[in-house]
Design an enzyme around this catalytic site. Structure first.
Site, mmCIF file in Angstrom:
data_model
loop_
_atom_site.group_PDB
_atom_site.id
_atom_site.type_symbol
_atom_site.label_atom_id
_atom_site.label_comp_id
_atom_site.label_asym_id
_atom_site.label_seq_id
_atom_site.Cartn_x
_atom_site.Cartn_y
_atom_site.Cartn_z
ATOM 1 N N ILE A 84 40.318 -83.527 -70.231
ATOM 2 C CA ILE A 84 40.259 -82.273 -70.955
ATOM 3 C C ILE A 84 40.815 -81.122 -70.380
ATOM 4 O O ILE A 84 40.745 -81.052 -68.866
ATOM 5 C CB ILE A 84 38.598 -81.893 -71.005
ATOM 6 N N CYS A 85 41.549 -80.427 -70.900
ATOM 7 C CA CYS A 85 42.253 -79.324 -70.545
ATOM 8 C C CYS A 85 41.537 -77.771 -70.428
ATOM 9 O O CYS A 85 41.177 -77.377 -71.678
ATOM 10 C CB CYS A 85 43.571 -79.268 -71.197
#
Length: 152
Positions: A84-85
């Site tokens: 996840i960014c």
């Protein structure tokens, strides 16, 4: 010791007062957690149940937990490995993690990111440009993935 008591307290709170649409539990050891996020209403992820893995590092809360999606999700800020960014998942200077944040806050932030992708900081460039320039196709693909991978 401090880490264990903090984690126990956080898990207890997540069990008794979970954020809406989020559940979290221990997966064996105290530092290996699992969570479920329900796809938000009026998002392409609606009716989906998304499983996440949370690995709590030795230095928690001075280091953020490592969180990734176990359920495939079609999203510009989440890659095929489930990474996840999101700024709060990274240490400064590049990230916004602070020891005052907790697992509940992180899961709520991920839930918000699902509802409101950030196409300007993508992990998946192709999905990001689809989100920006052909939103209908993005919504269609995201709904299809949700039905295929996150449907009950």
């Amino acid at each position: 010791m401090q880490r264990a008591s903090r984690l126990t307290r956080e898990l207890s709170l997540l069990t008794t007062e979970p954020p809406p649409g989020i559940t979290c539990w221990q997966n064996g050891q105290l530092d290996d957690l699992r969570a479920q996020i329900l796809g938000g209403v009026d998002t392409p992820y609606e009716k989906g149940i998304f499983n996440l893995e949370i690995i709590v590092p030795e230095r928690y809360p001075f280091e953020p937990p490592k969180i990734r999606f176990l359920t495939p999700i079609y999203h510009p800020n989440i890659d095929s490995a489930g990474r996840i960014c999101l700024d709060v998942l990274k240490l400064p200077p590049k990230g916004a993690w602070r020891p005052s944040l907790n697992i509940s806050t992180l899961l709520t932030s991920i839930q918000l990111l699902m509802a409101e992708p950030n196409p300007d900081d993508p992990l998946m460039a192709d999905i990001s440009s689809e989100y920006k320039y052909n939103k209908q196709l993005f919504l269609l693909n995201a709904r299809e993935w949700t039905e295929k991978y996150a449907g009950q």
